[in-house]
Motif scaffolding. Structure first.
Motif, PDB file in Angstrom:
ATOM      1  N   PRO A   1       0.871  -1.201   0.058  1.00  0.00           N
ATOM      2  CA  PRO A   1      -0.112  -0.010  -0.041  1.00  0.00           C
ATOM      3  C   PRO A   1       0.805   1.288   0.070  1.00  0.00           C
ATOM      4  N   ALA A   2       2.184   1.058   0.262  1.00  0.00           N
ATOM      5  CA  ALA A   2       2.980   2.360   0.054  1.00  0.00           C
ATOM      6  C   ALA A   2       2.678   3.471   0.976  1.00  0.00           C
ATOM      7  N   LEU A   3       2.374   2.859   2.173  1.00  0.00           N
ATOM      8  CA  LEU A   3       2.293   3.952   3.308  1.00  0.00           C
ATOM      9  C   LEU A   3       3.492   4.012   4.208  1.00  0.00           C
ATOM     10  N   ALA A   4       3.923   5.122   4.862  1.00  0.00           N
ATOM     11  CA  ALA A   4       5.073   5.166   5.743  1.00  0.00           C
ATOM     12  C   ALA A   4       4.697   4.280   6.799  1.00  0.00           C
ATOM     13  N   SER A   5       3.377   4.078   7.489  1.00  0.00           N
ATOM     14  CA  SER A   5       3.254   3.259   8.367  1.00  0.00           C
ATOM     15  C   SER A   5       3.472   1.785   8.096  1.00  0.00           C
ATOM     16  N   THR A   6       3.018   1.165   6.898  1.00  0.00           N
ATOM     17  CA  THR A   6       3.315   0.000   6.498  1.00  0.00           C
ATOM     18  C   THR A   6       4.710  -0.294   6.260  1.00  0.00           C
ATOM     19  N   ALA A   7       5.310   0.746   5.656  1.00  0.00           N
ATOM     20  CA  ALA A   7       6.827   0.296   5.245  1.00  0.00           C
ATOM     21  C   ALA A   7       7.794   0.075   6.779  1.00  0.00           C
ATOM     22  N   MET A   8       7.345   0.763   7.651  1.00  0.00           N
ATOM     23  CA  MET A   8       8.034   0.637   8.950  1.00  0.00           C
ATOM     24  C   MET A   8       8.024  -0.761   9.444  1.00  0.00           C
ATOM     25  N   GLU A   9       6.551  -1.129   9.359  1.00  0.00           N
ATOM     26  CA  GLU A   9       6.212  -2.582   9.809  1.00  0.00           C
ATOM     27  C   GLU A   9       7.228  -3.765   8.608  1.00  0.00           C
ATOM     28  N   GLN A  10       7.089  -3.360   7.442  1.00  0.00           N
ATOM     29  CA  GLN A  10       7.595  -4.342   6.478  1.00  0.00           C
ATOM     30  C   GLN A  10       9.050  -4.423   6.887  1.00  0.00           C
ATOM     31  N   GLY A  11       9.889  -3.083   6.933  1.00  0.00           N
ATOM     32  CA  GLY A  11      11.115  -3.306   7.465  1.00  0.00           C
ATOM     33  C   GLY A  11      11.547  -4.095   8.453  1.00  0.00           C
ATOM     34  N   ARG A  12      10.836  -3.979   9.634  1.00  0.00           N
ATOM     35  CA  ARG A  12      10.942  -4.674  10.840  1.00  0.00           C
ATOM     36  C   ARG A  12      10.824  -6.041  10.540  1.00  0.00           C
ATOM     37  N   LEU A  13       9.733  -6.576   9.858  1.00  0.00           N
ATOM     38  CA  LEU A  13       9.494  -7.993   9.580  1.00  0.00           C
ATOM     39  C   LEU A  13      10.316  -8.610   8.678  1.00  0.00           C
ATOM     40  N   ALA A  14      10.852  -8.118   7.726  1.00  0.00           N
ATOM     41  CA  ALA A  14      11.829  -8.518   6.709  1.00  0.00           C
ATOM     42  C   ALA A  14      12.999  -8.914   7.635  1.00  0.00           C
ATOM     43  N   VAL A  15      13.674  -7.843   8.447  1.00  0.00           N
ATOM     44  CA  VAL A  15      14.654  -8.442   9.296  1.00  0.00           C
ATOM     45  C   VAL A  15      14.476  -9.459  10.137  1.00  0.00           C
ATOM     46  N   CYS A  16      13.077  -9.501  10.871  1.00  0.00           N
ATOM     47  CA  CYS A  16      12.947 -10.539  11.835  1.00  0.00           C
ATOM     48  C   CYS A  16      13.015 -11.760  10.948  1.00  0.00           C
ATOM     49  N   HIS A  17      12.472 -11.954   9.810  1.00  0.00           N
ATOM     50  CA  HIS A  17      12.562 -13.074   8.930  1.00  0.00           C
ATOM     51  C   HIS A  17      14.062 -13.640   8.472  1.00  0.00           C
ATOM     52  N   ALA A  18      14.661 -12.400   8.241  1.00  0.00           N
ATOM     53  CA  ALA A  18      16.125 -12.849   7.887  1.00  0.00           C
ATOM     54  C   ALA A  18      16.809 -13.542   8.911  1.00  0.00           C
ATOM     55  N   PHE A  19      16.530 -12.988  10.148  1.00  0.00           N
ATOM     56  CA  PHE A  19      17.626 -13.596  11.322  1.00  0.00           C
ATOM     57  C   PHE A  19      16.687 -14.744  12.057  1.00  0.00           C
ATOM     58  N   GLY A  20      15.577 -15.211  11.502  1.00  0.00           N
ATOM     59  CA  GLY A  20      14.879 -16.361  12.202  1.00  0.00           C
ATOM     60  C   GLY A  20      14.028 -15.895  13.365  1.00  0.00           C
ATOM     61  N   VAL A  21      13.568 -14.588  13.480  1.00  0.00           N
ATOM     62  CA  VAL A  21      12.835 -14.380  14.602  1.00  0.00           C
ATOM     63  C   VAL A  21      11.237 -14.514  14.180  1.00  0.00           C
ATOM     64  N   VAL A  22      10.614 -15.112  15.024  1.00  0.00           N
ATOM     65  CA  VAL A  22       9.136 -15.516  14.638  1.00  0.00           C
ATOM     66  C   VAL A  22       8.404 -14.327  15.120  1.00  0.00           C
ATOM     67  N   THR A  23       7.303 -13.740  14.295  1.00  0.00           N
ATOM     68  CA  THR A  23       6.585 -12.672  14.273  1.00  0.00           C
ATOM     69  C   THR A  23       5.110 -13.184  14.431  1.00  0.00           C
ATOM     70  N   ARG A  24       4.154 -12.543  14.897  1.00  0.00           N
ATOM     71  CA  ARG A  24       2.756 -12.777  14.950  1.00  0.00           C
ATOM     72  C   ARG A  24       2.236 -11.313  14.457  1.00  0.00           C
ATOM     73  N   SER A  25       2.589 -10.799  13.631  1.00  0.00           N
ATOM     74  CA  SER A  25       2.216  -9.448  13.057  1.00  0.00           C
ATOM     75  C   SER A  25       0.929  -9.826  12.439  1.00  0.00           C
ATOM     76  N   ILE A  26       0.061  -8.684  12.254  1.00  0.00           N
ATOM     77  CA  ILE A  26      -1.093  -8.657  11.543  1.00  0.00           C
ATOM     78  C   ILE A  26      -1.298  -7.395  10.833  1.00  0.00           C
ATOM     79  N   PRO A  27      -0.196  -7.218  10.028  1.00  0.00           N
ATOM     80  CA  PRO A  27      -0.104  -5.901   9.074  1.00  0.00           C
ATOM     81  C   PRO A  27      -1.475  -5.851   8.074  1.00  0.00           C
ATOM     82  N   GLU A  28      -2.020  -7.159   7.750  1.00  0.00           N
ATOM     83  CA  GLU A  28      -3.124  -6.696   6.706  1.00  0.00           C
ATOM     84  C   GLU A  28      -4.297  -5.982   7.379  1.00  0.00           C
ATOM     85  N   LEU A  29      -4.300  -5.752   8.616  1.00  0.00           N
ATOM     86  CA  LEU A  29      -5.117  -4.843   9.186  1.00  0.00           C
ATOM     87  C   LEU A  29      -4.554  -3.715   9.218  1.00  0.00           C
ATOM     88  N   PHE A  30      -4.225  -3.005   8.348  1.00  0.00           N
ATOM     89  CA  PHE A  30      -3.509  -1.648   8.580  1.00  0.00           C
ATOM     90  C   PHE A  30      -4.487  -0.432   8.307  1.00  0.00           C
TER      91      PHE A  30
END
Lengths: 494, 470
Positions: free
Chosen positions: A346-375
């Motif tokens: 959706p190209a929003l600053a708010s979702t971008a922040m969450e995407q950046g965080r989630l990308a890194v969590c995935h890269a380093f094997g951290v499990v997340t429970r995020s629900i960014p679809e409800l943005f």
């Protein structure tokens, strides 16, 4: 060659959060920024400047208060461009130091320069007089977007410009054509109209802000027209050209947007325009000609990946220079992630922040429970618009039975106090389960209010939550309760 | 005279009375709503909540206070602000609210009866208006008469000089100086509003702190901000005597200090407005402060007589009164209604505004609950910068083990709206991880929840997991 666990390209919201997340996981991080300031488009040319400008416009023109406190209370009569710029510069400056602090505190290494891939694990960073090679195990591409600038549009940064150029304007034009009824076009249309600029907005679709709930979009269009904005919907621009003023003199009848008499609204002190100012003409596919002193081209943004030499890393961008990612924000090359506007919707600053965080969590094997679809979506038009969840149209198309509960701000004591008599909040309620399926708000504070509905939706609450809980009085949040009662009353008659 | 028969007779048309009336007519009941002439809506609309908020809104706007950190301390929209300026909007809002309520009642089919009510027997009230009287008989009765300012006989109330909060709205001119006695919600709200327009304010409170039910840190923050607006706080001091003098009023404190000002606002306590109801005829007795005791279903000792709203005491908020009225009517007519959530927010319209939901730090400490704190300053968010509120803050209190949200405390712009996000999360008994995992609109003040949650989890040095980001 220095080696890092993670290299982040771009220091916008996605890049910042990615870098900080990684340092918090104990990783070494380098952040490469091509410009000479941090923050990306969100801080420097996009979100923040436009919101700061809006805040200043709202305040200086007293748009939010006009008439509420009697005739005497119109704000400063002369708005200088300097006033507007001063306010937004102050905010930008502060935001930059905030970001810098955060990155420093967390030990993120910042490298200035233009990054390009040399191999899939090696970046070259070019600077004016030298370059540096860096290697990393993982990469996050967060280079964002820039306004699309088609060659057929004669951009000159003075009369024909993109949103980046608009922020550099040193005077307030009397008339403006805005091409594109997306978020950027609509936000600036409202601001300019509030400042007394005569605005014509051209949008190819039948409605502005196509992602909005139809009722909200219609309410918004009604309000835009009430502000004096001319909407040309379902019209395409076929040609944009500069015209000499004398061409207009002999043809004043067709000059639909010829300079208006001095606006009754606040005047900008250093307006430099006069009768001989150059004009720009937009020809529509329907044959209409629009003329104005300025034209803001706000159709589309495109990725900024051309300089990255993606092919060296085995990557290919799409025709708008954007990258495709999977649900973990991985590109086709698994150790290279992409986040933020560069991956599109959706190209929003708010979702971008969450995407950046989630990308890194995935890269380093951290499990997340995020629900960014409800943005939530926030549009800082005048009035503000916000939504979370589904629209009526989406629910109807999906065959989900729902009822709408509506609250008008004018029914609320707080709405009266604020003088916002056009705001409304709508809850979409599942007819059987009473679950909340969507929340749509237009009016004062909409972007803040939406988070209450978002929380209730995310936590599985039904419309009963709003019935059974107490809200502060007088607040706009009471709209949830009024809307819930309204919706349930309708459901009783089903 | 044969009394007119109703299923429900309600005395008082404030928030509790209105909602009870609407609930009962929706159930098909015949409802009479009694109100004194012209004051439909009760204290809330006429002398309490709405006027004070309208005045506050006018002050914030006309003084330019909201924008001073952007435009400099001397910024003002209007010079020489008068009482008429402050009440300009107020009159409009009050009139509109009255119209809205009257329209709602009429459309719903509630019978409005104007006049002063007194009980003749447990089922009958006599309503007197000028010389006319009318008797109404109700299967059920609801007392929702609200409260009025306490007026002790030792205080020499004098219009324009020594006044209560109702008298304040009748002032023709803004006083140059005012002594406010009482640091509760009313005292604190008016102290801020008046100080903001440049009135010289001295606030006397016998406890060592303002707003005792508020979290310590938030109250102290308010006190700092009030002093910053040149309010003199006399905390831990009580007033021994008040006398009207030639050009104003003097208050003697128990510590022998003397204070003088043009006007004195007495803002200690409110009492139930039950004096004229002739409660004994209904078999009822009010407590020492004119209030009625009720059970969980809002029944008084006489089971068919209910009471709701401020007249039953704590928490005495417009918002809770509405729910009480609705629940009382639901109980009378056997409509199953879920009890109102015990988790209600408090909103205090000081400058800056304050709001809270759940527990305070001191309450958690007293209860021995291990908690941790997550803090966000408005200035850490972009929106905080845009609205120029560098001092605003939001504090999350959460359980140190389960991370469940236990309390939210906000001081600053939009606090009373923001609180409802935390309230929803508390109601779902969720940990603060919700805020970390959710996307918030950018730029909004609501992002403070995310910043505070991350701050709290960071401070606890929780094991590396989803919650670790800036």
């Amino acid at each position: 060659m220095r080696h890092f666990d993670l290299a982040v390209i771009g220091s916008g919201p996605a890049g910042q959060k990615a870098a900080i997340q990684a340092t918090k996981l104990g990783k070494t991080v380098v952040l490469v920024e091509r410009g000479n300031v941090l923050g990306g488009a969100a801080i420097n040319t996009g979100t923040i400047p436009s919101k700061a400008l809006r805040e200043a416009v709202m305040h200086l023109t007293g748009a939010a208060k006009r008439g509420l406190f009697g005739e005497s209370s119109r704000m400063k009569q002369k708005i200088t461009v300097a006033d507007l710029i001063y306010v937004s510069q102050q905010v930008i400056h502060h935001e930059l130091s905030l970001i810098r602090d955060q990155l420093d505190r967390n030990g993120v290494e910042i490298v200035w320069g233009a990054a390009r891939f040399e191999q899939e694990n090696v970046l070259y960073v070019d600077r004016a007089d030298d370059f540096e090679a860096l290697s990393a195990n993982y990469f996050v591409i967060a280079t964002g977007t820039r306004p699309a600038t088609p060659e057929s549009v004669p951009f000159d940064d003075k009369t024909v410009f993109t949103s980046d150029g608009l922020l550099k304007l040193d005077h307030r034009p009397k008339t403006m054509i805005i091409v594109g009824g997306g978020v950027i076009g609509c936000e600036y249309a409202c601001m300019m109209a509030t400042l007394g600029v005569k605005v014509t907005l051209v949008e190819g679709r039948q409605e502005v802000l196509g992602f909005l709930d139809h009722e909200i979009a219609e309410a918004f269009q009604y309000q835009m027209r009430r502000m004096g904005i001319t909407l040309r919907l379902g019209e395409k621009v076929s040609k944009i050209e500069h015209i000499a003023p004398e061409q207009v003199m002999g043809n004043s009848g067709a000059a639909t947007l010829a300079p208006a008499p001095p606006a009754a609204t606040p005047t900008i002190s250093n307006v430099t325009t006069n009768g001989s100012a150059p004009l720009v003409q937009a020809t529509l596919g329907s044959g209409k000609n629009l003329r104005a002193q300025t034209l803001l081209y706000a159709v589309g943004r495109q990725g900024t990946t051309a300089a990255l030499k993606l092919d060296r890393a085995g990557l290919v961008a799409d025709d708008r220079e954007r990258l495709q990612v999977n649900e973990h924000y991985q590109t086709a090359v698994p150790h290279i992630y992409a986040a933020g506007d560069v991956i599109g919707f959706p190209a929003l600053a708010s979702t971008a922040m969450e995407q950046g965080r989630l990308a890194v969590c995935h890269a380093f094997g951290v499990v997340t429970r995020s629900i960014p679809e409800l943005f939530p979506y926030g549009v800082y038009a005048i009035p503000e618009i916000s939504m979370v969840g589904k629209t009526e149209e989406q629910l109807t198309a999906a065959g989900i039975p729902y009822e709408a509960g509506v609250a008008q701000y004018k029914e609320l004591a707080r709405g009266q106090l604020l003088g916002d008599d056009t705001g409304l909040l709508k809850l979409l309620i599942h007819q059987e389960t009473h679950q909340i399926l969507g929340v749509h708000a237009i009016g004062t504070g909409a972007t803040e209010l939406i988070h209450i509905g978002q929380a209730v939706m995310a936590l599985g609450g039904s419309v009963d939550y709003f019935i059974n809980n107490v809200f502060n009085f007088p607040t706009l949040a009471e709209a949830y309760k009024v809307a819930a009662h309204n919706g349930l009353n309708k459901l009783r008659h089903v | 005279m044969t009394p007119k028969e109703y299923d429900l007779v309600i005395i008082g048309s404030g928030p509790a009375g209105q909602k009870a009336a609407l609930c009962a007519v929706h159930l098909g009941k015949r409802v009479a709503l009694i109100e004194r002439d012209g004051s439909i809506g009760g204290v809330c609309i006429h002398t309490g909540t709405v006027p004070s908020k309208a005045m506050r809104e006018a002050v914030l706007h006309l003084t330019g206070l909201r924008e001073r950190s952007l435009y400099g301390d001397s910024y003002a929209v209007k010079e020489n602000i008068t009482m008429a300026d402050l009440l300009y909007r107020c009159h409009h809002v009050v009139k509109n609210e009255v119209d809205v309520i009257r329209g709602q009642m009429t459309r719903a089919g509630v019978k409005m009866v104007w006049g002063e009510a007194t009980f003749l027997d447990p089922h009958t009230v006599r309503v007197t208006r000028n010389q006319d009287t009318i008797d109404l008989r109700g299967e059920f009765m609801l007392v929702a008469v609200g409260t009025e300012p306490t007026r002790p006989s030792t205080v020499p109330f004098t219009p324009g000089r020594v006044i209560d909060s109702t008298g304040l709205l009748e002032l023709r001119e803004l006083p140059r100086s005012i002594i406010i006695v009482g640091g509760g919600v009313i005292g604190a709200e008016y102290a801020c509003t008046l100080a903001a327009v440049g009135v010289d304010v001295t606030l006397v409170e016998s406890r060592p702190r303002l707003l005792e039910f508020v979290d310590d840190e938030i109250a102290e923050s308010l006190q700092f901000r009030m002093r910053d607006m040149n309010v003199r706080l006399r905390l831990g001091e009580s007033v021994a005597g008040i006398c009207v003098v030639d050009r104003g009023v003097e208050a003697a404190l128990a510590s022998n200090k003397r204070l003088s000002a043009e006007t004195l606002l007495y803002a200690i306590g409110r009492q139930g407005a039950t004096a004229k109801l002739n409660l004994p005829a209904a078999g009822l007795e009010a407590d020492g402060r004119g209030r009625l005791k009720v059970n969980d279903c809002f029944q008084t000792d006489v089971p068919h007589v209910y009471a709701a709203g401020d007249v039953i005491g704590f928490p005495a908020l417009a918002a809770t009164s509405m729910e009480q009225g609705r629940l009382a009517a639901s109980h009378m007519f056997h409509l199953i209604a879920e009890p109102v959530s015990p988790l209600f927010p408090f909103g205090i319209y000081t400058i800056p505004e304050i709001s809270m939901v759940g527990q305070t730090e001191q309450a958690l400490t007293a209860a021995g609950v291990p908690y941790a704190v997550g803090m966000a300053r408005y200035r850490e968010t972009a929106r905080g910068q845009l609205v120029a509120d560098p001092y605003g803050m939001l504090k999350l209190l959460f359980h140190a083990d389960s991370r469940r949200l236990l309390g939210v405390h906000v001081i600053g712009t939009g606090a009373t709206e923001l609180i409802h996000i935390g309230q929803a999360v508390m109601a779902a008994r969720m940990p603060i991880d919700y805020f970390v995992e959710s996307v918030f609109n950018y730029p909004t003040l609501a992002e403070c929840y995310k910043v505070a949650a991350m701050n709290g989890l960071d401070a606890m040095r929780l094991p590396i997991d989803i919650a670790k980001a800036a």
